[in-house]
Design a protein around this motif. Sequence first.
Motif, mmCIF file in Angstrom:
data_model
loop_
_atom_site.group_PDB
_atom_site.id
_atom_site.type_symbol
_atom_site.label_atom_id
_atom_site.label_comp_id
_atom_site.label_asym_id
_atom_site.label_seq_id
_atom_site.Cartn_x
_atom_site.Cartn_y
_atom_site.Cartn_z
ATOM 1 N N GLY A 94 -13.616 12.135 -2.918
ATOM 2 C CA GLY A 94 -12.124 11.291 -2.782
ATOM 3 C C GLY A 94 -12.554 10.235 -1.745
ATOM 4 N N ARG A 95 -13.059 10.387 -0.914
ATOM 5 C CA ARG A 95 -13.464 8.732 0.406
ATOM 6 C C ARG A 95 -13.825 7.381 -0.616
ATOM 7 N N TRP A 96 -14.918 8.226 -1.855
ATOM 8 C CA TRP A 96 -14.581 6.622 -2.444
ATOM 9 C C TRP A 96 -13.971 5.974 -3.237
ATOM 10 N N PHE A 97 -13.675 6.554 -3.604
ATOM 11 C CA PHE A 97 -12.141 6.536 -4.953
ATOM 12 C C PHE A 97 -10.916 5.509 -3.695
ATOM 13 N N VAL A 98 -10.187 6.027 -2.687
ATOM 14 C CA VAL A 98 -10.086 4.918 -1.943
ATOM 15 C C VAL A 98 -10.739 3.604 -1.444
ATOM 16 N N ARG A 99 -11.649 3.490 -1.403
ATOM 17 C CA ARG A 99 -12.555 2.760 -1.358
ATOM 18 C C ARG A 99 -12.306 1.398 -2.935
ATOM 19 N N PHE A 100 -12.784 2.141 -3.658
ATOM 20 C CA PHE A 100 -12.158 1.911 -4.265
ATOM 21 C C PHE A 100 -11.191 1.028 -4.505
ATOM 22 N N CYS A 101 -10.257 1.833 -4.913
ATOM 23 C CA CYS A 101 -8.723 1.031 -4.189
ATOM 24 C C CYS A 101 -8.706 -0.343 -3.445
ATOM 25 N N SER A 102 -8.866 0.235 -2.458
ATOM 26 C CA SER A 102 -9.021 -1.281 -1.441
ATOM 27 C C SER A 102 -9.350 -2.633 -2.246
ATOM 28 N N ASP A 103 -11.290 -2.183 -2.447
ATOM 29 C CA ASP A 103 -12.039 -3.079 -3.121
ATOM 30 C C ASP A 103 -11.151 -3.570 -4.187
ATOM 31 N N ARG A 104 -9.573 -3.406 -4.969
ATOM 32 C CA ARG A 104 -9.613 -3.696 -6.064
ATOM 33 C C ARG A 104 -7.853 -4.194 -5.919
ATOM 34 N N ASN A 105 -7.904 -4.139 -4.452
ATOM 35 C CA ASN A 105 -6.680 -4.772 -4.084
ATOM 36 C C ASN A 105 -5.300 -3.793 -4.142
ATOM 37 N N TYR A 106 -5.209 -2.456 -4.760
ATOM 38 C CA TYR A 106 -4.715 -1.153 -4.989
ATOM 39 C C TYR A 106 -4.294 -1.052 -4.163
ATOM 40 N N ASP A 107 -4.610 -1.072 -2.593
ATOM 41 C CA ASP A 107 -4.199 -0.664 -1.380
ATOM 42 C C ASP A 107 -2.926 -1.097 -1.244
ATOM 43 N N LYS A 108 -3.011 -2.112 -1.558
ATOM 44 C CA LYS A 108 -1.207 -2.905 -1.522
ATOM 45 C C LYS A 108 -0.493 -2.242 -1.153
ATOM 46 N N MET A 109 0.552 -1.548 -2.443
ATOM 47 C CA MET A 109 1.344 -1.113 -2.606
ATOM 48 C C MET A 109 0.908 0.293 -2.077
ATOM 49 N N LEU A 110 -0.386 0.872 -1.777
ATOM 50 C CA LEU A 110 -0.296 2.315 -1.029
ATOM 51 C C LEU A 110 0.073 1.796 1.074
ATOM 52 N N ARG A 111 0.133 0.392 1.535
ATOM 53 C CA ARG A 111 0.021 0.203 3.022
ATOM 54 C C ARG A 111 1.243 0.140 3.416
ATOM 55 N N ILE A 112 2.167 -0.134 2.237
ATOM 56 C CA ILE A 112 4.281 -0.187 2.768
ATOM 57 C C ILE A 112 4.864 1.035 1.868
ATOM 58 N N THR A 113 3.923 1.777 1.660
ATOM 59 C CA THR A 113 4.330 3.592 1.332
ATOM 60 C C THR A 113 4.696 4.166 2.399
ATOM 61 N N GLY A 114 4.860 3.976 3.591
ATOM 62 C CA GLY A 114 5.354 4.821 4.881
ATOM 63 C C GLY A 114 4.699 3.849 6.437
ATOM 64 N N ARG A 115 5.708 3.624 6.584
ATOM 65 C CA ARG A 115 5.332 3.219 7.952
ATOM 66 C C ARG A 115 4.904 4.444 9.043
ATOM 67 N N HIS A 116 4.773 5.573 9.271
ATOM 68 C CA HIS A 116 3.827 6.742 9.622
ATOM 69 C C HIS A 116 3.456 7.543 8.314
ATOM 70 N N PHE A 117 1.959 7.635 8.863
ATOM 71 C CA PHE A 117 0.965 8.543 7.958
ATOM 72 C C PHE A 117 2.077 10.094 7.317
ATOM 73 N N CYS A 118 3.189 10.910 7.720
ATOM 74 C CA CYS A 118 3.833 12.004 7.168
ATOM 75 C C CYS A 118 4.535 11.104 6.526
ATOM 76 N N GLN A 119 5.262 9.786 6.382
ATOM 77 C CA GLN A 119 6.338 9.006 5.754
ATOM 78 C C GLN A 119 5.404 9.585 4.552
ATOM 79 N N PHE A 120 3.971 8.671 4.521
ATOM 80 C CA PHE A 120 3.523 8.328 3.455
ATOM 81 C C PHE A 120 3.952 9.546 2.057
ATOM 82 N N LEU A 121 3.110 10.766 2.977
ATOM 83 C CA LEU A 121 2.670 11.759 1.959
ATOM 84 C C LEU A 121 4.689 12.324 1.696
ATOM 85 N N THR A 122 5.480 12.086 1.741
ATOM 86 C CA THR A 122 6.276 11.929 1.662
ATOM 87 C C THR A 122 6.906 11.855 0.731
#
Length: 642
Positions: A78-106
């Motif tokens: 699971g940790r490696w999968f997040v790294r995989f997303c970051s290496d391929r710039n998929y993390d841009k969408m995840l970083r703007i999903t929520g200002r707080h971690f709890c907002q990200f989850l919701t």
Amino acid sequence: MGCCFQASCTSGRTVCSQDRRTEYGELTWERVKEEAGCKTTEFTNQKIYDDNLIIRLAEACANILEHGDHLDYLRIFGRWFVRFCSDRNYDKMLRITGRHFCQFLTEMDNLHSQMKYGFPKMKSPSMVVTEYDSRGRANRTRGNSAGGGAVLLYRSVRRGYSHYLMGQLLQIANDFYHLPLEVTILREDHEETPYCTTFRLDFRNDGFVQEMLQRRAGFNRTSLPSFTLGKLFRLFPFGIVLGPELKIRLAGERILQMLGKEMLEADFLDHFTIQRPHVKLTWESIMMFQSVTWEVESKKLPKINTTNVMMPDGSYSSNTLSCVNDMPTRRGSSQAPWTGERSSLESSRGLLLKGQMYILKDPGVALFLCIPLLNNLVEMRETGLFLNDLSMHDLSREMVLSGWHHCSRLQIMYNRAEEDSNKLEDAYMKVEEAKTRADDLLYSMLPRQVADILRQGKNPLETCQAFEEVSVLFAEVSLMEDQDLTHTVNKVYQTIDNITDQYSVFKVETVLGVYMVVGGAPEYQHDHSAQLASLALHMIKQSEECKTHNLRIGIHVGPVVAGVVGMKLPRYCLFGDTVNTASRMQTNSQVGKIHISEICARHLEKFNFVTTFRGKLQIKGKGEMNTYWLEGRKESAKSSWK
């Protein structure tokens, strides 16, 4: 996060292969693949794999590396999968999903809902924050006021992915929010599908809690004049009001016009089905999923306006479809809007609504504030809607018109992408089939362990090994008279090969009618002599039954040196006096007999084999030797040892 990419093409398998290969080396990764039953599989982003494969890979890692159990490796994956997303710039969408971690989850459920159009085969999970606080359970026990946490409800059609999700959450909290996170499983329910897991997440959550308190305080301070629900539904002409008993109390004028006023005071589920979220509709589920996008479909087809219009010739014709039953079934990819052949939503003929369920506590009702899902003008015609039926304050009008302008181009691109994807998937399947055939051929020529070393590009000299003790068998095959030579030879050797595969031995070569087998190399077996003796007895018995050939067999035990010889046509060869002695045992044997040396007889007596003393023989190059016949094995040993 299940993660929004977890359910796409690879489900994280490619991640595991790349990071595992980097950290532990190619040879270890090949061993893991073999242990998991996917030896010839090449992982790519374009292919969908079996859901249980990642579980098997984790179990294989635990067995081979012997550091932790398979749950530990699922969290690592699971940790490696997040790294995989970051290496391929998929993390841009995840970083703007929520200002707080709890907002990200919701917001993850909503993000999955949007991504299903880009990944139509995605099996997205559902994640809902059921509770949150500013002082987490772990922090309360430590007396730390700067803490907090949340309770996360996770549903998925994939079983056993809870720890995979835990690894993703830990990595996201660390990489995106710089938060230390503790994850605990409170409850797991694997009896029914979707499988449900409840997590307790402990992290610094005071920022999110303060924002929610300020939002509520600001809302409570606002003073508005009397505002009826009737006026509200002028703004939301497709909205619906539900009571705690889940009956429709009020609805917007457009939805009533299309589905009929008989829906008022009726049960919501009598007129609609829930497409998303995948939960049973209850008052409690509405409260839990207020921050999640709801999608519902009407069971009843919309009433289509059949007002007659005068034609130039004086006749009258309907300005829309002539009959509701003629409405074509919608599907995943729409045709060009001007063809009128098909529309765009998958396998649906009812009215599709998308919006938010929101509970008003004072009147005790739930508002479903929604808009119709319409992708182009074809769907508007099918449902009997006009542009003036859609609200001006949202983007529904722009979405329909934009779909009309771009539908043709998008359709062509989609068809090409789908065609290329199918071709690529077929090509990968053919590559895997060819790789499997090549591996089978290679393993028939060389021992598996040696072949794997050579596949990594290592020098054949690195395969050379010295063995203190192995067993070597030579069997001379002679055909009986009046036989078709080519057909019979091929059949005889196929039969012997099939017998050899049943024992832990390796066939070295076949030269001039002599069949050579070794036990205890290249992988040492403590019972190598017993394995080879059982093979010899099996070969003699089979030759007596088929009556197509005769055998003379000789066996000797001793030290050898073994390794791959040659580069153009590599062969696994044995060197040493043991090989010569075993050959002499075979040449001095008799038809239908197994001739063994004295040291071999001593070995076999330990495994309850029956031998008889043949006498002293003059062996070429060895002088006088005590030799024996191998007669069989004791009945008591046949059932306990194979």
